[in-house]
Write a protein that holds these residues in place. Structure first.
Motif, PDB file in Angstrom:
ATOM      1  N   CYS A  79       6.440  14.139  17.333  1.00  0.00           N
ATOM      2  CA  CYS A  79       5.282  14.189  16.431  1.00  0.00           C
ATOM      3  C   CYS A  79       3.984  13.950  17.195  1.00  0.00           C
ATOM      4  O   CYS A  79       2.961  14.608  16.938  1.00  0.00           O
ATOM      5  CB  CYS A  79       5.422  13.155  15.318  1.00  0.00           C
ATOM      6  N   ARG A  80       4.018  13.031  18.138  1.00  0.00           N
ATOM      7  CA  ARG A  80       2.825  12.748  18.947  1.00  0.00           C
ATOM      8  C   ARG A  80       2.362  14.005  19.668  1.00  0.00           C
ATOM      9  O   ARG A  80       1.171  14.350  19.643  1.00  0.00           O
ATOM     10  CB  ARG A  80       3.153  11.644  19.959  1.00  0.00           C
ATOM     11  N   ASP A  81       3.305  14.708  20.292  1.00  0.00           N
ATOM     12  CA  ASP A  81       2.946  15.907  21.041  1.00  0.00           C
ATOM     13  C   ASP A  81       2.424  17.000  20.113  1.00  0.00           C
ATOM     14  O   ASP A  81       1.472  17.720  20.451  1.00  0.00           O
ATOM     15  CB  ASP A  81       4.153  16.415  21.834  1.00  0.00           C
ATOM     16  N   ALA A  82       3.049  17.140  18.943  1.00  0.00           N
ATOM     17  CA  ALA A  82       2.629  18.184  18.004  1.00  0.00           C
ATOM     18  C   ALA A  82       1.238  17.894  17.451  1.00  0.00           C
ATOM     19  O   ALA A  82       0.384  18.792  17.368  1.00  0.00           O
ATOM     20  CB  ALA A  82       3.640  18.306  16.872  1.00  0.00           C
ATOM     21  N   LEU A  83       0.984  16.658  17.078  1.00  0.00           N
ATOM     22  CA  LEU A  83      -0.330  16.292  16.543  1.00  0.00           C
ATOM     23  C   LEU A  83      -1.410  16.434  17.609  1.00  0.00           C
ATOM     24  O   LEU A  83      -2.523  16.906  17.326  1.00  0.00           O
ATOM     25  CB  LEU A  83      -0.292  14.864  15.998  1.00  0.00           C
ATOM     26  N   ALA A  84      -1.087  16.027  18.828  1.00  0.00           N
ATOM     27  CA  ALA A  84      -2.051  16.151  19.924  1.00  0.00           C
ATOM     28  C   ALA A  84      -2.386  17.616  20.215  1.00  0.00           C
ATOM     29  O   ALA A  84      -3.476  17.928  20.696  1.00  0.00           O
ATOM     30  CB  ALA A  84      -1.516  15.472  21.183  1.00  0.00           C
ATOM     31  N   ALA A 107      -2.850   7.416  12.998  1.00  0.00           N
ATOM     32  CA  ALA A 107      -4.149   7.443  13.665  1.00  0.00           C
ATOM     33  C   ALA A 107      -4.352   8.751  14.432  1.00  0.00           C
ATOM     34  O   ALA A 107      -5.445   9.323  14.441  1.00  0.00           O
ATOM     35  CB  ALA A 107      -4.280   6.249  14.612  1.00  0.00           C
ATOM     36  N   LEU A 108      -3.293   9.237  15.076  1.00  0.00           N
ATOM     37  CA  LEU A 108      -3.385  10.470  15.847  1.00  0.00           C
ATOM     38  C   LEU A 108      -3.648  11.668  14.938  1.00  0.00           C
ATOM     39  O   LEU A 108      -4.422  12.574  15.288  1.00  0.00           O
ATOM     40  CB  LEU A 108      -2.091  10.675  16.640  1.00  0.00           C
ATOM     41  N   ALA A 109      -3.012  11.683  13.775  1.00  0.00           N
ATOM     42  CA  ALA A 109      -3.239  12.772  12.825  1.00  0.00           C
ATOM     43  C   ALA A 109      -4.696  12.807  12.384  1.00  0.00           C
ATOM     44  O   ALA A 109      -5.315  13.875  12.302  1.00  0.00           O
ATOM     45  CB  ALA A 109      -2.315  12.612  11.615  1.00  0.00           C
ATOM     46  N   ARG A 110      -5.249  11.639  12.119  1.00  0.00           N
ATOM     47  CA  ARG A 110      -6.664  11.573  11.728  1.00  0.00           C
ATOM     48  C   ARG A 110      -7.568  12.039  12.866  1.00  0.00           C
ATOM     49  O   ARG A 110      -8.555  12.766  12.648  1.00  0.00           O
ATOM     50  CB  ARG A 110      -7.012  10.143  11.325  1.00  0.00           C
ATOM     51  N   GLU A 111      -7.224  11.627  14.074  1.00  0.00           N
ATOM     52  CA  GLU A 111      -8.049  11.987  15.235  1.00  0.00           C
ATOM     53  C   GLU A 111      -8.116  13.494  15.435  1.00  0.00           C
ATOM     54  O   GLU A 111      -9.170  14.037  15.780  1.00  0.00           O
ATOM     55  CB  GLU A 111      -7.483  11.315  16.485  1.00  0.00           C
ATOM     56  N   HIS A 112      -6.989  14.175  15.196  1.00  0.00           N
ATOM     57  CA  HIS A 112      -6.916  15.611  15.470  1.00  0.00           C
ATOM     58  C   HIS A 112      -7.068  16.457  14.207  1.00  0.00           C
ATOM     59  O   HIS A 112      -6.963  17.695  14.282  1.00  0.00           O
ATOM     60  CB  HIS A 112      -5.600  15.941  16.171  1.00  0.00           C
ATOM     61  N   GLY A 113      -7.305  15.817  13.063  1.00  0.00           N
ATOM     62  CA  GLY A 113      -7.510  16.566  11.826  1.00  0.00           C
ATOM     63  C   GLY A 113      -6.297  17.336  11.376  1.00  0.00           C
ATOM     64  O   GLY A 113      -6.408  18.415  10.770  1.00  0.00           O
TER      65      GLY A 113
END
Length: 310
Positions: A79-84, A107-113
């Motif tokens: 998930c981290r890689d996909a969201l990034a 937090a990562l989802a918010r960062e990358h919209g």
């Protein structure tokens, strides 16, 4: 409207329900898959791109979003890689095996919209939804019991990682608990843990659990989990202030093994697709993987303290 282009990362036992839902969906289409076991690639439509590494899929496949259907311990890195990479994600429950990793993903989802959507398939069960619609507005629920009981060896199939606490994140509480807790949240809203009784086998797997919770309004909630149940029972029982009761059997009308999952995963895909289109993770009743991860972590902590006292 152009269908949402979706890739599936992980072709384990649950993937067939996503594949079937995608095959029937007018809103989404399968364009790529990833699994290190190339045997799982057989039988897919010719136009579907096949990968053995999720990073390769994210780098080369023309996908708008991905379904993450890998073992629980891999949810966070995939998930981290996909969201990034800016892709929206539908991930099987639990969101992550640790609550801090779940918070990092939010937090990562918010960062990358990007949309981060946890797949709690039981909230799309027709019997559960019918019970929700029958709940009387004028009479409060005083007690709610969600039972999630099965023989895990029958349900795991070839995915034997379920029985490895390090990979699963625990046992029945880590894996079945999120679905049961999400049903309670769907029907009642926010809940907090008030007690936990867990039973572990010789390998450190919690095979049964009794979790007590309550809502801000004082409704008592009981979650009953069992991985050694001879057969399968998935039910919700509600008791009201006037003494009446109501009931939902999640398996009713579905005699086929795992038969209820066909329509439930159609609901998962439909809501995920619409969430991505809208660019949001959902409204106040949308599946919240972080909230259930926090409840699971609290229940394990309370169970550990109870075991230490005994």
């Amino acid at each position: 409207m152009t269908p949402l282009r979706i890739g599936i990362i992980g072709l384990g036992v649950i993937s067939r329900f996503y594949l079937a839902a995608l095959d029937r969906s007018p809103e989404a289409e399968l364009v790529a898959v990833c699994d290190p076991d190339t045997v799982t690639h057989r039988g897919l439509p010719p136009h579907v791109a096949r990968h053995t590494d999720h990073r390769q899929l994210l780098a080369t496949a023309d996908v708008d979003a991905v379904v993450v259907n890998v073992p629980n311990d891999l949810h966070f890195p995939v998930c981290r890689d996909a969201l990034a990479a800016g892709r929206s994600v539908c991930v099987e429950k639990p969101l992550a095996t640790g609550v801090e990793d779940a918070r990092r993903l939010v937090a990562l989802a918010r960062e990358h919209g990007a949309v981060l959507f946890t797949s709690f398939h039981r909230r799309y069960n027709a019997e559960v939804l019918a019970l929700r619609d029958r709940l009387p507005r004028e009479v409060p629920v005083t007690e709610l019991t969600v039972r999630y009981e099965e023989l895990i060896e029958e349900h795991a199939g070839r995915d034997r990682w379920y029985l490895d606490p390090a990979r699963c994140g625990g046992g029945c509480l880590a894996d079945n608990g999120p679905n049961a807790l999400d049903v309670a949240r769907l029907l009642l809203g926010d809940v907090r843990v008030t007690g936990a009784d867990l039973r572990f086998d010789a390998h450190g797997v919690d095979r049964s659990a009794r979790i007590l919770l309550e809502t801000p309004a004082g409704t008592a909630v009981r979650i009953v989990l069992d991985w050694s149940y001879p057969g399968e029972r998935k039910t919700v029982e509600a008791r009201f202030a006037d003494g009446r009761t109501d009931h939902a059997d999640m398996l009713a009308g579905h005699p086929e093994f795992k038969g209820s999952l066909w329509h439930e995963y159609e609901g998962v895909l439909r809501e995920f697709t619409r969430s991505v289109r809208a660019g949001v993770s959902g409204g106040p009743t949308a599946p919240d993987g972080l909230a259930t991860a926090e409840l699971v972590a609290d229940a394990y902590a309370r169970g550990a303290r109870q075991e230490a006292r005994s």
